[in-house]
Design a protein around this motif. Structure first.
Motif, PDB file in Angstrom:
ATOM      1  N   LEU A  78       0.834  -1.207   0.000  1.00  0.00           N
ATOM      2  CA  LEU A  78       0.000   0.000   0.000  1.00  0.00           C
ATOM      3  C   LEU A  78       0.871   1.260   0.000  1.00  0.00           C
ATOM      4  CD1 LEU A  78      -2.844  -1.036   2.473  1.00  0.00           C
ATOM      5  CD2 LEU A  78      -3.069  -0.555   0.034  1.00  0.00           C
ATOM      6  N   LYS A  79       1.943   1.278   0.762  1.00  0.00           N
ATOM      7  CA  LYS A  79       2.844   2.438   0.778  1.00  0.00           C
ATOM      8  C   LYS A  79       3.404   2.711  -0.610  1.00  0.00           C
ATOM      9  CE  LYS A  79       4.691   2.546   5.485  1.00  0.00           C
ATOM     10  NZ  LYS A  79       5.929   2.387   6.292  1.00  0.00           N
ATOM     11  N   LYS A  80       3.819   1.649  -1.259  1.00  0.00           N
ATOM     12  CA  LYS A  80       4.397   1.780  -2.598  1.00  0.00           C
ATOM     13  C   LYS A  80       3.357   2.311  -3.583  1.00  0.00           C
ATOM     14  CE  LYS A  80       7.025  -0.751  -6.057  1.00  0.00           C
ATOM     15  NZ  LYS A  80       7.538  -2.047  -6.476  1.00  0.00           N
ATOM     16  N   ALA A  81       2.126   1.796  -3.485  1.00  0.00           N
ATOM     17  CA  ALA A  81       1.054   2.242  -4.390  1.00  0.00           C
ATOM     18  C   ALA A  81       0.728   3.713  -4.151  1.00  0.00           C
ATOM     19  CB  ALA A  81      -0.186   1.379  -4.192  1.00  0.00           C
ATOM     20  N   ILE A  82       0.724   4.130  -2.906  1.00  0.00           N
ATOM     21  CA  ILE A  82       0.431   5.542  -2.591  1.00  0.00           C
ATOM     22  C   ILE A  82       1.546   6.435  -3.120  1.00  0.00           C
ATOM     23  CG2 ILE A  82       0.195   7.209  -0.698  1.00  0.00           C
ATOM     24  CD1 ILE A  82      -1.232   4.947   0.889  1.00  0.00           C
ATOM     25  N   GLN A  83       2.803   6.038  -2.912  1.00  0.00           N
ATOM     26  CA  GLN A  83       3.945   6.834  -3.364  1.00  0.00           C
ATOM     27  C   GLN A  83       3.984   6.953  -4.892  1.00  0.00           C
ATOM     28  OE1 GLN A  83       7.247   4.781  -1.582  1.00  0.00           O
ATOM     29  NE2 GLN A  83       7.107   5.944   0.341  1.00  0.00           N
ATOM     30  N   ASN A  84       3.571   5.905  -5.561  1.00  0.00           N
ATOM     31  CA  ASN A  84       3.586   5.924  -7.026  1.00  0.00           C
ATOM     32  C   ASN A  84       2.334   6.567  -7.615  1.00  0.00           C
ATOM     33  OD1 ASN A  84       6.041   4.635  -7.026  1.00  0.00           O
ATOM     34  ND2 ASN A  84       5.152   2.593  -7.217  1.00  0.00           N
ATOM     35  N   GLY A  85       1.370   6.922  -6.770  1.00  0.00           N
ATOM     36  CA  GLY A  85       0.125   7.530  -7.256  1.00  0.00           C
ATOM     37  C   GLY A  85      -0.822   6.521  -7.859  1.00  0.00           C
ATOM     38  N   GLU A  86      -0.629   5.245  -7.566  1.00  0.00           N
ATOM     39  CA  GLU A  86      -1.446   4.173  -8.127  1.00  0.00           C
ATOM     40  C   GLU A  86      -2.614   3.782  -7.233  1.00  0.00           C
ATOM     41  OE1 GLU A  86       1.413   1.104  -8.624  1.00  0.00           O
ATOM     42  OE2 GLU A  86       2.503   2.153 -10.211  1.00  0.00           O
ATOM     43  N   TYR A  87      -2.626   4.250  -5.999  1.00  0.00           N
ATOM     44  CA  TYR A  87      -3.679   3.856  -5.049  1.00  0.00           C
ATOM     45  C   TYR A  87      -4.922   4.704  -5.301  1.00  0.00           C
ATOM     46  CZ  TYR A  87      -6.071   2.691  -0.698  1.00  0.00           C
ATOM     47  OH  TYR A  87      -6.980   2.260   0.214  1.00  0.00           O
ATOM     48  N   ARG A  88      -6.030   4.052  -5.495  1.00  0.00           N
ATOM     49  CA  ARG A  88      -7.297   4.736  -5.770  1.00  0.00           C
ATOM     50  C   ARG A  88      -8.318   4.359  -4.694  1.00  0.00           C
ATOM     51  NH1 ARG A  88      -4.740   7.897  -8.474  1.00  0.00           N
ATOM     52  NH2 ARG A  88      -4.188   7.440 -10.608  1.00  0.00           N
ATOM     53  N   VAL A  89      -9.108   5.348  -4.288  1.00  0.00           N
ATOM     54  CA  VAL A  89     -10.145   5.134  -3.271  1.00  0.00           C
ATOM     55  C   VAL A  89     -11.493   5.087  -3.977  1.00  0.00           C
ATOM     56  CG1 VAL A  89     -11.259   6.119  -1.223  1.00  0.00           C
ATOM     57  CG2 VAL A  89      -8.799   6.354  -1.518  1.00  0.00           C
ATOM     58  N   ASN A  90     -12.270   4.039  -3.679  1.00  0.00           N
ATOM     59  CA  ASN A  90     -13.624   3.929  -4.209  1.00  0.00           C
ATOM     60  C   ASN A  90     -14.550   4.612  -3.202  1.00  0.00           C
ATOM     61  OD1 ASN A  90     -16.206   3.158  -4.952  1.00  0.00           O
ATOM     62  ND2 ASN A  90     -15.562   1.105  -5.626  1.00  0.00           N
ATOM     63  N   PRO A  91     -15.105   5.788  -3.559  1.00  0.00           N
ATOM     64  CA  PRO A  91     -15.907   6.552  -2.587  1.00  0.00           C
ATOM     65  C   PRO A  91     -17.170   5.823  -2.109  1.00  0.00           C
ATOM     66  CG  PRO A  91     -15.824   7.685  -4.726  1.00  0.00           C
ATOM     67  CD  PRO A  91     -14.978   6.476  -4.822  1.00  0.00           C
ATOM     68  N   GLU A  92     -17.793   5.017  -2.963  1.00  0.00           N
ATOM     69  CA  GLU A  92     -18.998   4.304  -2.565  1.00  0.00           C
ATOM     70  C   GLU A  92     -18.680   3.244  -1.508  1.00  0.00           C
ATOM     71  OE1 GLU A  92     -18.324   4.611  -5.971  1.00  0.00           O
ATOM     72  OE2 GLU A  92     -19.725   6.266  -6.285  1.00  0.00           O
ATOM     73  N   VAL A  93     -17.617   2.501  -1.728  1.00  0.00           N
ATOM     74  CA  VAL A  93     -17.218   1.463  -0.772  1.00  0.00           C
ATOM     75  C   VAL A  93     -16.800   2.103   0.546  1.00  0.00           C
ATOM     76  CG1 VAL A  93     -15.537  -0.370  -0.309  1.00  0.00           C
ATOM     77  CG2 VAL A  93     -16.571  -0.176  -2.576  1.00  0.00           C
ATOM     78  N   LEU A  94     -16.063   3.216   0.463  1.00  0.00           N
ATOM     79  CA  LEU A  94     -15.628   3.925   1.673  1.00  0.00           C
ATOM     80  C   LEU A  94     -16.842   4.414   2.465  1.00  0.00           C
ATOM     81  CD1 LEU A  94     -13.391   5.153   3.416  1.00  0.00           C
ATOM     82  CD2 LEU A  94     -13.454   7.164   1.929  1.00  0.00           C
ATOM     83  N   ALA A  95     -17.820   4.987   1.790  1.00  0.00           N
ATOM     84  CA  ALA A  95     -19.017   5.482   2.470  1.00  0.00           C
ATOM     85  C   ALA A  95     -19.774   4.339   3.155  1.00  0.00           C
ATOM     86  CB  ALA A  95     -19.924   6.201   1.478  1.00  0.00           C
ATOM     87  N   GLN A  96     -19.876   3.191   2.495  1.00  0.00           N
ATOM     88  CA  GLN A  96     -20.558   2.036   3.098  1.00  0.00           C
ATOM     89  C   GLN A  96     -19.822   1.557   4.352  1.00  0.00           C
ATOM     90  OE1 GLN A  96     -20.744  -0.818  -0.096  1.00  0.00           O
ATOM     91  NE2 GLN A  96     -22.546   0.133  -1.060  1.00  0.00           N
ATOM     92  N   LYS A  97     -18.493   1.522   4.274  1.00  0.00           N
ATOM     93  CA  LYS A  97     -17.715   1.061   5.425  1.00  0.00           C
ATOM     94  C   LYS A  97     -17.812   2.044   6.599  1.00  0.00           C
ATOM     95  CE  LYS A  97     -14.499  -1.921   2.996  1.00  0.00           C
ATOM     96  NZ  LYS A  97     -13.095  -2.261   2.750  1.00  0.00           N
ATOM     97  N   ILE A  98     -17.817   3.339   6.302  1.00  0.00           N
ATOM     98  CA  ILE A  98     -17.973   4.339   7.369  1.00  0.00           C
ATOM     99  C   ILE A  98     -19.337   4.203   8.015  1.00  0.00           C
ATOM    100  CG2 ILE A  98     -18.206   6.815   7.836  1.00  0.00           C
ATOM    101  CD1 ILE A  98     -16.010   7.300   5.750  1.00  0.00           C
ATOM    102  N   SER A  99     -20.369   4.022   7.193  1.00  0.00           N
ATOM    103  CA  SER A  99     -21.728   3.849   7.710  1.00  0.00           C
ATOM    104  C   SER A  99     -21.830   2.609   8.589  1.00  0.00           C
ATOM    105  CB  SER A  99     -22.707   3.761   6.538  1.00  0.00           C
ATOM    106  OG  SER A  99     -24.013   3.517   7.003  1.00  0.00           O
ATOM    107  N   LYS A 100     -21.227   1.532   8.159  1.00  0.00           N
ATOM    108  CA  LYS A 100     -21.249   0.285   8.925  1.00  0.00           C
ATOM    109  C   LYS A 100     -20.518   0.452  10.258  1.00  0.00           C
ATOM    110  CE  LYS A 100     -20.040  -4.598   8.535  1.00  0.00           C
ATOM    111  NZ  LYS A 100     -19.415  -5.635   7.688  1.00  0.00           N
ATOM    112  N   LEU A 101     -19.377   1.130  10.231  1.00  0.00           N
ATOM    113  CA  LEU A 101     -18.615   1.365  11.461  1.00  0.00           C
ATOM    114  C   LEU A 101     -19.416   2.216  12.445  1.00  0.00           C
ATOM    115  CD1 LEU A 101     -15.975   1.197  13.100  1.00  0.00           C
ATOM    116  CD2 LEU A 101     -15.259   3.287  11.929  1.00  0.00           C
TER     117      LEU A 101
END
Length: 110
Positions: A78-101
């Motif tokens: 994950l660190k490598k992906a973030i540094q290379n700009g390859e890491y992408r966040v799916n906003p729908e999945v993130l919102a569902q996980k926040i709601s569940k938490l």
């Protein structure tokens, strides 16, 4: 003609006795103060701390998180992906996980 001595000499010893008594009283008071200071200096202080229930729970969670296993390979990936700009966040999945938490934290059923 005889003149009576108004100050017959009796007052002088009385004044000296009063002064002596005052000095003795002051000396005793100073000795008592010194003794109290010495006693308090030799008596160990007993400090105490009390934690709220929330602070105790937070402490337990921190201890558990320190003991939790870490997948170092995944972290490095994950660190490598973030540094290379390859890491992408799916906003729908993130919102569902926040709601569940939030539902879990606040006891809300979906």
């Amino acid at each position: 003609m005889a003149i009576n001595n108004v100050n017959s000499g009796n007052q002088k010893p009385q004044l000296e006795n009063q002064r002596l008594n005052q000095q003795q009283s002051q000396g005793q008071a100073a000795a008592q103060t010194s003794a109290q200071q010495a006693k308090s200096a030799t008596t160990p202080r007993q400090d105490s701390v009390s934690l709220t229930q929330s602070a105790q729970q937070l402490s337990q969670v921190q201890k558990k998180s320190n003991d939790a296993p870490v997948n170092q390979e995944k972290v490095d990936k994950l660190k490598k992906a973030i540094q290379n700009g390859e890491y992408r966040v799916n906003p729908e999945v993130l919102a569902q996980k926040i709601s569940k938490l939030e539902a879990q934290v606040f006891g809300i059923k979906n």
